[in-house]
Design a protein around this motif. Structure first.
Motif, PDB file in Angstrom:
ATOM      1  N   LEU A 281      50.539 -27.568  19.626  1.00 44.00           N
ATOM      2  CA  LEU A 281      50.886 -27.573  18.202  1.00 44.00           C
ATOM      3  C   LEU A 281      50.059 -26.544  17.447  1.00 44.00           C
ATOM      4  CD1 LEU A 281      52.573 -28.912  15.981  1.00 44.00           C
ATOM      5  CD2 LEU A 281      50.721 -30.558  15.668  1.00 44.00           C
ATOM      6  N   LEU A 282      48.787 -26.416  17.832  1.00 47.67           N
ATOM      7  CA  LEU A 282      47.937 -25.401  17.224  1.00 47.67           C
ATOM      8  C   LEU A 282      48.431 -23.995  17.571  1.00 47.67           C
ATOM      9  CD1 LEU A 282      45.381 -24.674  15.632  1.00 47.67           C
ATOM     10  CD2 LEU A 282      44.093 -24.816  17.771  1.00 47.67           C
ATOM     11  N   VAL A 283      48.875 -23.800  18.806  1.00 46.52           N
ATOM     12  CA  VAL A 283      49.403 -22.495  19.213  1.00 46.52           C
ATOM     13  C   VAL A 283      50.652 -22.137  18.412  1.00 46.52           C
ATOM     14  CG1 VAL A 283      50.435 -21.216  21.120  1.00 46.52           C
ATOM     15  CG2 VAL A 283      48.407 -22.608  21.516  1.00 46.52           C
ATOM     16  N   ILE A 284      51.537 -23.124  18.218  1.00 42.64           N
ATOM     17  CA  ILE A 284      52.778 -22.872  17.491  1.00 42.64           C
ATOM     18  C   ILE A 284      52.501 -22.575  16.020  1.00 42.64           C
ATOM     19  CG2 ILE A 284      54.933 -23.941  16.719  1.00 42.64           C
ATOM     20  CD1 ILE A 284      54.974 -25.488  19.354  1.00 42.64           C
ATOM     21  N   LEU A 285      51.549 -23.288  15.444  1.00 44.07           N
ATOM     22  CA  LEU A 285      51.251 -23.111  14.019  1.00 44.07           C
ATOM     23  C   LEU A 285      50.256 -21.989  13.757  1.00 44.07           C
ATOM     24  CD1 LEU A 285      50.966 -26.844  12.874  1.00 44.07           C
ATOM     25  CD2 LEU A 285      52.970 -25.363  12.898  1.00 44.07           C
ATOM     26  N   ALA A 286      49.744 -21.360  14.811  1.00 43.90           N
ATOM     27  CA  ALA A 286      48.748 -20.306  14.645  1.00 43.90           C
ATOM     28  C   ALA A 286      49.211 -19.154  13.749  1.00 43.90           C
ATOM     29  CB  ALA A 286      48.313 -19.771  16.018  1.00 43.90           C
ATOM     30  N   PRO A 287      50.490 -18.722  13.809  1.00 48.64           N
ATOM     31  CA  PRO A 287      50.907 -17.624  12.917  1.00 48.64           C
ATOM     32  C   PRO A 287      50.694 -17.911  11.440  1.00 48.64           C
ATOM     33  CG  PRO A 287      52.535 -17.941  14.640  1.00 48.64           C
ATOM     34  CD  PRO A 287      51.557 -19.062  14.766  1.00 48.64           C
ATOM     35  N   LEU A 288      50.723 -19.186  11.041  1.00 48.77           N
ATOM     36  CA  LEU A 288      50.506 -19.522   9.637  1.00 48.77           C
ATOM     37  C   LEU A 288      49.056 -19.347   9.223  1.00 48.77           C
ATOM     38  CD1 LEU A 288      52.686 -22.765   9.346  1.00 48.77           C
ATOM     39  CD2 LEU A 288      53.326 -20.406   8.828  1.00 48.77           C
ATOM     40  N   LEU A 289      48.145 -19.258  10.193  1.00 54.98           N
ATOM     41  CA  LEU A 289      46.722 -19.106   9.895  1.00 54.98           C
ATOM     42  C   LEU A 289      46.302 -17.645   9.766  1.00 54.98           C
ATOM     43  CD1 LEU A 289      45.353 -21.776  12.418  1.00 54.98           C
ATOM     44  CD2 LEU A 289      46.041 -22.115  10.042  1.00 54.98           C
ATOM     45  N   ILE A 290      47.223 -16.735  10.045  1.00 49.87           N
ATOM     46  CA  ILE A 290      46.922 -15.304  10.028  1.00 49.87           C
ATOM     47  C   ILE A 290      47.710 -14.642   8.902  1.00 49.87           C
ATOM     48  CG2 ILE A 290      46.873 -13.180  11.399  1.00 49.87           C
ATOM     49  CD1 ILE A 290      47.012 -14.923  13.901  1.00 49.87           C
ATOM     50  N   SER A 291      47.114 -13.653   8.273  1.00 50.61           N
ATOM     51  CA  SER A 291      47.785 -12.928   7.202  1.00 50.61           C
ATOM     52  C   SER A 291      49.080 -12.298   7.704  1.00 50.61           C
ATOM     53  CB  SER A 291      46.865 -11.846   6.643  1.00 50.61           C
ATOM     54  OG  SER A 291      47.572 -10.972   5.782  1.00 50.61           O
ATOM     55  N   VAL A 292      50.111 -12.316   6.875  1.00 42.34           N
ATOM     56  CA  VAL A 292      51.395 -11.745   7.259  1.00 42.34           C
ATOM     57  C   VAL A 292      51.277 -10.250   7.527  1.00 42.34           C
ATOM     58  CG1 VAL A 292      52.076 -11.357   4.849  1.00 42.34           C
ATOM     59  CG2 VAL A 292      53.833 -11.596   6.609  1.00 42.34           C
ATOM     60  N   VAL A 293      50.362  -9.579   6.838  1.00 43.04           N
ATOM     61  CA  VAL A 293      50.164  -8.145   7.067  1.00 43.04           C
ATOM     62  C   VAL A 293      49.572  -7.910   8.449  1.00 43.04           C
ATOM     63  CG1 VAL A 293      48.985  -6.077   6.251  1.00 43.04           C
ATOM     64  CG2 VAL A 293      49.900  -7.712   4.604  1.00 43.04           C
ATOM     65  N   VAL A 294      48.606  -8.744   8.832  1.00 45.13           N
ATOM     66  CA  VAL A 294      47.983  -8.602  10.153  1.00 45.13           C
ATOM     67  C   VAL A 294      49.006  -8.886  11.243  1.00 45.13           C
ATOM     68  CG1 VAL A 294      46.182  -9.499  11.674  1.00 45.13           C
ATOM     69  CG2 VAL A 294      45.712  -9.181   9.235  1.00 45.13           C
ATOM     70  N   ARG A 295      49.820  -9.923  11.061  1.00 45.63           N
ATOM     71  CA  ARG A 295      50.849 -10.244  12.048  1.00 45.63           C
ATOM     72  C   ARG A 295      51.840  -9.092  12.198  1.00 45.63           C
ATOM     73  NH1 ARG A 295      51.121 -15.490   9.358  1.00 45.63           N
ATOM     74  NH2 ARG A 295      53.000 -14.754   8.326  1.00 45.63           N
ATOM     75  N   THR A 296      52.247  -8.519  11.075  1.00 49.00           N
ATOM     76  CA  THR A 296      53.225  -7.433  11.125  1.00 49.00           C
ATOM     77  C   THR A 296      52.642  -6.195  11.779  1.00 49.00           C
ATOM     78  OG1 THR A 296      54.190  -8.305   9.078  1.00 49.00           O
ATOM     79  CG2 THR A 296      54.839  -6.091   9.748  1.00 49.00           C
ATOM     80  N   LEU A 297      51.384  -5.896  11.489  1.00 47.73           N
ATOM     81  CA  LEU A 297      50.735  -4.760  12.142  1.00 47.73           C
ATOM     82  C   LEU A 297      50.641  -4.982  13.653  1.00 47.73           C
ATOM     83  CD1 LEU A 297      47.857  -3.876   9.637  1.00 47.73           C
ATOM     84  CD2 LEU A 297      49.891  -2.514  10.158  1.00 47.73           C
ATOM     85  N   GLY A 298      50.361  -6.226  14.046  1.00 42.93           N
ATOM     86  CA  GLY A 298      50.314  -6.533  15.471  1.00 42.93           C
ATOM     87  C   GLY A 298      51.661  -6.314  16.141  1.00 42.93           C
ATOM     88  N   TRP A 299      52.740  -6.737  15.487  1.00 45.58           N
ATOM     89  CA  TRP A 299      54.068  -6.526  16.049  1.00 45.58           C
ATOM     90  C   TRP A 299      54.439  -5.050  16.085  1.00 45.58           C
ATOM     91  CZ3 TRP A 299      56.863  -9.282  19.077  1.00 45.58           C
ATOM     92  CH2 TRP A 299      56.769 -10.675  19.061  1.00 45.58           C
ATOM     93  N   SER A 300      54.023  -4.284  15.095  1.00 43.81           N
ATOM     94  CA  SER A 300      54.325  -2.849  15.119  1.00 43.81           C
ATOM     95  C   SER A 300      53.634  -2.162  16.290  1.00 43.81           C
ATOM     96  CB  SER A 300      53.891  -2.209  13.795  1.00 43.81           C
ATOM     97  OG  SER A 300      52.480  -2.284  13.627  1.00 43.81           O
ATOM     98  N   ILE A 301      52.439  -2.642  16.651  1.00 46.15           N
ATOM     99  CA  ILE A 301      51.741  -2.082  17.820  1.00 46.15           C
ATOM    100  C   ILE A 301      52.441  -2.515  19.110  1.00 46.15           C
ATOM    101  CG2 ILE A 301      49.572  -2.096  19.105  1.00 46.15           C
ATOM    102  CD1 ILE A 301      48.134  -2.437  16.420  1.00 46.15           C
ATOM    103  N   LEU A 302      52.821  -3.798  19.191  1.00 44.29           N
ATOM    104  CA  LEU A 302      53.482  -4.296  20.396  1.00 44.29           C
ATOM    105  C   LEU A 302      54.830  -3.628  20.639  1.00 44.29           C
ATOM    106  CD1 LEU A 302      52.788  -8.138  20.132  1.00 44.29           C
ATOM    107  CD2 LEU A 302      51.829  -6.554  21.807  1.00 44.29           C
ATOM    108  N   MET A 303      55.568  -3.354  19.559  1.00 44.00           N
ATOM    109  CA  MET A 303      56.921  -2.822  19.702  1.00 44.00           C
ATOM    110  C   MET A 303      56.987  -1.302  19.612  1.00 44.00           C
ATOM    111  SD  MET A 303      59.313  -5.642  17.723  1.00 44.00           S
ATOM    112  CE  MET A 303      58.521  -5.417  16.138  1.00 44.00           C
TER     113      MET A 303
END
Length: 296
Positions: free
Chosen positions: A113-135
């Motif tokens: 449950l913590l793994v699934i909800l982890a994206p809510l604990l991170i800034s949306v900008v940081v998440r998006t930057l991470g996806w831009s690097i991955l993709m």
């Protein structure tokens, strides 16, 4: 004891007592939500001139421009497709995740449950930057696809609708899981056991017993995901770029690039009204279609 509760009884019978008790919350609601909306609505009817700025003249030209210009119609259609795709994928991923999660043991359930909800604990900008690097062309996803022989050259994911939808699903799935989780807690395990004991297969029990009882949670999660996806700004702006505009980025450009605040306000209000119409319409249809489930 009776003397202690006597004032409360008298207050409860006063006709204005409910209004007096709800007045603070109502005041905060009007101040923080309705007032900005009213001011935005008034701004959307003003005339804008490139040389003189916002004029104190009222017109419907901003709304006419939105509904008559194919550029803005395409943006609204793209936004609806993006929000609908994200909502559908969140249902397909979030509902099975929640069902599996509910069947885990206590310790493992908390970890996942913590793994699934982890994206809510991170800034949306940081998440998006991470996806831009991955993709990216040299990112992990393209590297894995080429290593497995599934692609001869890097697949373009950044600045495409596919990349935006993937990143948005990662952000929105936790909201679907939380909504379905609230419904699955009310599910009686004995009903499932009774269906299995009567000879029904696991797939039949899932389709005719479990899923109908999860429909209120799925509907609530779909409303939240669709509304947040349709009004999302950071992820479409960073992964979609200037060419893949959605309604939120179009309104942002009107406010800060062209400084046409009335047109930007009109775009924002049209998005709000469209969201409300779609959500209320879907809600009414689902409640009418599955009325016995909601009443049960």
């Amino acid at each position: 004891m009776s003397d202690t509760f006597r004032p409360a009884r008298r207050l409860a019978w006063l006709p204005w007592a409910p209004w007096a008790l709800s007045a603070p919350g109502l005041l905060v609601f009007v101040t923080m939500l309705l007032t900005p909306l009213i001011l935005t609505g008034m701004l959307s009817f003003h005339v804008f001139d490139g040389m003189e700025g916002i004029k104190d003249v009222y017109t419907l030209a901003n709304y006419w421009e939105i509904f008559s210009d194919g550029y803005y119609l395409e943006i609204f259609a793209r936004t609806a497709i993006m929000a609908g795709s994200v909502t559908l994928l969140c249902i397909l991923l979030g509902v099975p995740e929640t069902i599996i999660l509910s069947r885990m043991q206590g310790r493992w359930r908390g970890i996942f449950l913590l793994v699934i909800l982890a994206p809510l604990l991170i800034s949306v900008v940081v998440r998006t930057l991470g996806w831009s690097i991955l993709m990216g062309s040299n990112g992990l996803i393209n590297g894995a696809l080429q290593a497995l022989g599934l692609a001869d050259r890097p697949v373009r994911l950044v600045f495409t609708m596919t990349g935006v939808v993937i990143a948005m699903v990662h952000v929105m799935v936790p909201f679907m899981v939380l909504s379905v989780w609230a419904s699955i807690q009310k599910l009686d395990p004995q009903v499932e056991s009774a269906g299995l004991s009567l000879g029904a297969s696991g797939a039949t029990v899932l389709r005719r017993v479990i899923l109908p009882q999860l429909l209120p949670g799925i509907l609530s999660g779909s409303i939240i995901v669709f509304a947040l996806s349709a009004s999302a700004f950071a992820t479409p702006a960073m992964l979609g770029g200037r060419r893949l505009k959605v309604v939120a980025t179009a309104a942002y450009d009107e406010f800060l690039s062209t400084l046409n605040w009335p047109l930007g306000a009109a775009i924002a209000l049209v998005l709000l009204v469209a969201n409300v119409i779609i959500i209320v319409g879907c809600n009414r249809w689902v409640e009418k279609r599955f009325k016995p489930v909601f009443e049960g």
